[in-house]
Design a protein around this motif. Structure first.
Motif, PDB file in Angstrom:
ATOM      1  N   LEU A 148       0.808  -1.222   0.000  1.00  0.00           N
ATOM      2  CA  LEU A 148       0.000   0.000   0.000  1.00  0.00           C
ATOM      3  C   LEU A 148       0.841   1.273   0.000  1.00  0.00           C
ATOM      4  CD1 LEU A 148      -2.714  -0.979   2.642  1.00  0.00           C
ATOM      5  CD2 LEU A 148      -3.143  -0.427   0.234  1.00  0.00           C
ATOM      6  N   THR A 149       2.020   1.229   0.597  1.00  0.00           N
ATOM      7  CA  THR A 149       2.772   2.465   0.830  1.00  0.00           C
ATOM      8  C   THR A 149       4.065   2.627   0.027  1.00  0.00           C
ATOM      9  OG1 THR A 149       3.919   1.494   2.738  1.00  0.00           O
ATOM     10  CG2 THR A 149       1.856   2.671   3.181  1.00  0.00           C
ATOM     11  N   GLU A 150       4.515   1.593  -0.662  1.00  0.00           N
ATOM     12  CA  GLU A 150       5.828   1.689  -1.309  1.00  0.00           C
ATOM     13  C   GLU A 150       5.879   2.681  -2.460  1.00  0.00           C
ATOM     14  OE1 GLU A 150       7.249  -1.957  -3.054  1.00  0.00           O
ATOM     15  OE2 GLU A 150       5.233  -2.518  -3.648  1.00  0.00           O
ATOM     16  N   ASN A 151       4.748   3.088  -2.996  1.00  0.00           N
ATOM     17  CA  ASN A 151       4.743   4.070  -4.080  1.00  0.00           C
ATOM     18  C   ASN A 151       4.123   5.390  -3.652  1.00  0.00           C
ATOM     19  OD1 ASN A 151       5.993   2.426  -6.110  1.00  0.00           O
ATOM     20  ND2 ASN A 151       4.109   1.232  -6.116  1.00  0.00           N
ATOM     21  N   ALA A 152       4.081   5.618  -2.342  1.00  0.00           N
ATOM     22  CA  ALA A 152       3.554   6.858  -1.786  1.00  0.00           C
ATOM     23  C   ALA A 152       4.695   7.602  -1.096  1.00  0.00           C
ATOM     24  CB  ALA A 152       2.424   6.533  -0.812  1.00  0.00           C
ATOM     25  N   TYR A 153       4.349   8.620  -0.308  1.00  0.00           N
ATOM     26  CA  TYR A 153       5.359   9.396   0.405  1.00  0.00           C
ATOM     27  C   TYR A 153       6.265   8.463   1.206  1.00  0.00           C
ATOM     28  CZ  TYR A 153       7.612  12.731   3.434  1.00  0.00           C
ATOM     29  OH  TYR A 153       8.567  13.472   4.078  1.00  0.00           O
ATOM     30  N   GLY A 154       7.558   8.665   1.108  1.00  0.00           N
ATOM     31  CA  GLY A 154       8.516   7.837   1.833  1.00  0.00           C
ATOM     32  C   GLY A 154       8.740   6.477   1.202  1.00  0.00           C
ATOM     33  N   GLY A 155       8.296   6.324  -0.029  1.00  0.00           N
ATOM     34  CA  GLY A 155       8.379   5.039  -0.716  1.00  0.00           C
ATOM     35  C   GLY A 155       9.783   4.464  -0.808  1.00  0.00           C
ATOM     36  N   SER A 156      10.779   5.302  -0.909  1.00  0.00           N
ATOM     37  CA  SER A 156      12.146   4.770  -1.005  1.00  0.00           C
ATOM     38  C   SER A 156      12.529   4.041   0.290  1.00  0.00           C
ATOM     39  CB  SER A 156      13.150   5.882  -1.315  1.00  0.00           C
ATOM     40  OG  SER A 156      13.176   6.842  -0.289  1.00  0.00           O
ATOM     41  N   THR A 157      12.093   4.562   1.424  1.00  0.00           N
ATOM     42  CA  THR A 157      12.344   3.888   2.701  1.00  0.00           C
ATOM     43  C   THR A 157      11.538   2.603   2.785  1.00  0.00           C
ATOM     44  OG1 THR A 157      12.792   5.987   3.800  1.00  0.00           O
ATOM     45  CG2 THR A 157      12.206   4.130   5.214  1.00  0.00           C
ATOM     46  N   ILE A 158      10.301   2.644   2.359  1.00  0.00           N
ATOM     47  CA  ILE A 158       9.435   1.463   2.404  1.00  0.00           C
ATOM     48  C   ILE A 158       9.996   0.367   1.498  1.00  0.00           C
ATOM     49  CG2 ILE A 158       7.113   0.582   1.979  1.00  0.00           C
ATOM     50  CD1 ILE A 158       7.324   2.456   4.444  1.00  0.00           C
ATOM     51  N   LYS A 159      10.544   0.740   0.365  1.00  0.00           N
ATOM     52  CA  LYS A 159      11.158  -0.261  -0.528  1.00  0.00           C
ATOM     53  C   LYS A 159      12.383  -0.902   0.124  1.00  0.00           C
ATOM     54  CE  LYS A 159       9.193   1.654  -4.678  1.00  0.00           C
ATOM     55  NZ  LYS A 159       9.329   2.579  -5.766  1.00  0.00           N
ATOM     56  N   LYS A 160      13.132  -0.143   0.905  1.00  0.00           N
ATOM     57  CA  LYS A 160      14.257  -0.698   1.656  1.00  0.00           C
ATOM     58  C   LYS A 160      13.758  -1.641   2.747  1.00  0.00           C
ATOM     59  CE  LYS A 160      17.305   3.147   0.661  1.00  0.00           C
ATOM     60  NZ  LYS A 160      17.939   4.360   1.201  1.00  0.00           N
ATOM     61  N   LEU A 161      12.644  -1.275   3.370  1.00  0.00           N
ATOM     62  CA  LEU A 161      12.016  -2.148   4.357  1.00  0.00           C
ATOM     63  C   LEU A 161      11.625  -3.486   3.704  1.00  0.00           C
ATOM     64  CD1 LEU A 161      10.682  -2.667   7.152  1.00  0.00           C
ATOM     65  CD2 LEU A 161       8.643  -1.544   6.226  1.00  0.00           C
ATOM     66  N   LYS A 162      11.052  -3.401   2.534  1.00  0.00           N
ATOM     67  CA  LYS A 162      10.661  -4.597   1.778  1.00  0.00           C
ATOM     68  C   LYS A 162      11.870  -5.501   1.541  1.00  0.00           C
ATOM     69  CE  LYS A 162       8.402  -5.654  -2.644  1.00  0.00           C
ATOM     70  NZ  LYS A 162       7.806  -4.992  -3.831  1.00  0.00           N
ATOM     71  N   GLU A 163      12.970  -4.923   1.146  1.00  0.00           N
ATOM     72  CA  GLU A 163      14.200  -5.697   0.902  1.00  0.00           C
ATOM     73  C   GLU A 163      14.742  -6.302   2.201  1.00  0.00           C
ATOM     74  OE1 GLU A 163      15.665  -6.582  -2.018  1.00  0.00           O
ATOM     75  OE2 GLU A 163      13.792  -5.758  -2.816  1.00  0.00           O
ATOM     76  N   ALA A 164      14.589  -5.588   3.302  1.00  0.00           N
ATOM     77  CA  ALA A 164      15.100  -6.066   4.585  1.00  0.00           C
ATOM     78  C   ALA A 164      14.376  -7.327   5.059  1.00  0.00           C
ATOM     79  CB  ALA A 164      15.008  -4.966   5.636  1.00  0.00           C
ATOM     80  N   TYR A 165      13.161  -7.525   4.608  1.00  0.00           N
ATOM     81  CA  TYR A 165      12.391  -8.705   5.004  1.00  0.00           C
ATOM     82  C   TYR A 165      12.745  -9.931   4.168  1.00  0.00           C
ATOM     83  CZ  TYR A 165       9.201  -6.857   8.505  1.00  0.00           C
ATOM     84  OH  TYR A 165       8.681  -6.347   9.672  1.00  0.00           O
ATOM     85  N   LYS A 166      13.488  -9.766   3.104  1.00  0.00           N
ATOM     86  CA  LYS A 166      13.820 -10.908   2.246  1.00  0.00           C
ATOM     87  C   LYS A 166      14.886 -11.779   2.855  1.00  0.00           C
ATOM     88  CE  LYS A 166      12.223  -9.126  -2.061  1.00  0.00           C
ATOM     89  NZ  LYS A 166      12.455  -8.841  -3.421  1.00  0.00           N
TER      90      LYS A 166
END
Length: 89
Positions: A71-89
């Motif tokens: 829901l949030t990776e392409n909204a405000y702060g998306g670059s941080t959220i995308k890093k969060l996504k990678e951290a869970y892998k």
């Protein structure tokens, strides 16, 4: 508590989020994830409220971390959220 997060690096904030939400497929309270978006990205209350309203979301109920990221990776702060996504892998 907010001041503590302001002084942390992005990597530290992501690590704290993962400590608080170790299972990306478990549902967590929406209010908790709403608050964590600010801790992760610095998003303001007005922006988060508008995001929730514009998407017809509610702070009641629960959402998985996977869905929160989607829901949030392409909204405000998306670059941080995308890093969060990678951290869970």
């Amino acid at each position: 508590m907010d001041k503590m997060f302001e002084g942390m690096s992005e990597e530290e904030r992501i690590a704290e989020f993962i400590k608080a939400h170790p299972d990306k497929d478990k549902a967590y309270p929406n209010k908790d994830l709403f608050d964590w978006h600010n801790k992760l990205t610095g998003s303001c209350m007005a922006g988060r409220n508008a995001f929730v309203k514009d998407r017809g979301l509610t702070l009641d109920g629960e959402t998985t971390v996977t869905e929160f990221i989607r829901l949030t990776e392409n909204a405000y702060g998306g670059s941080t959220i995308k890093k969060l996504k990678e951290a869970y892998k």
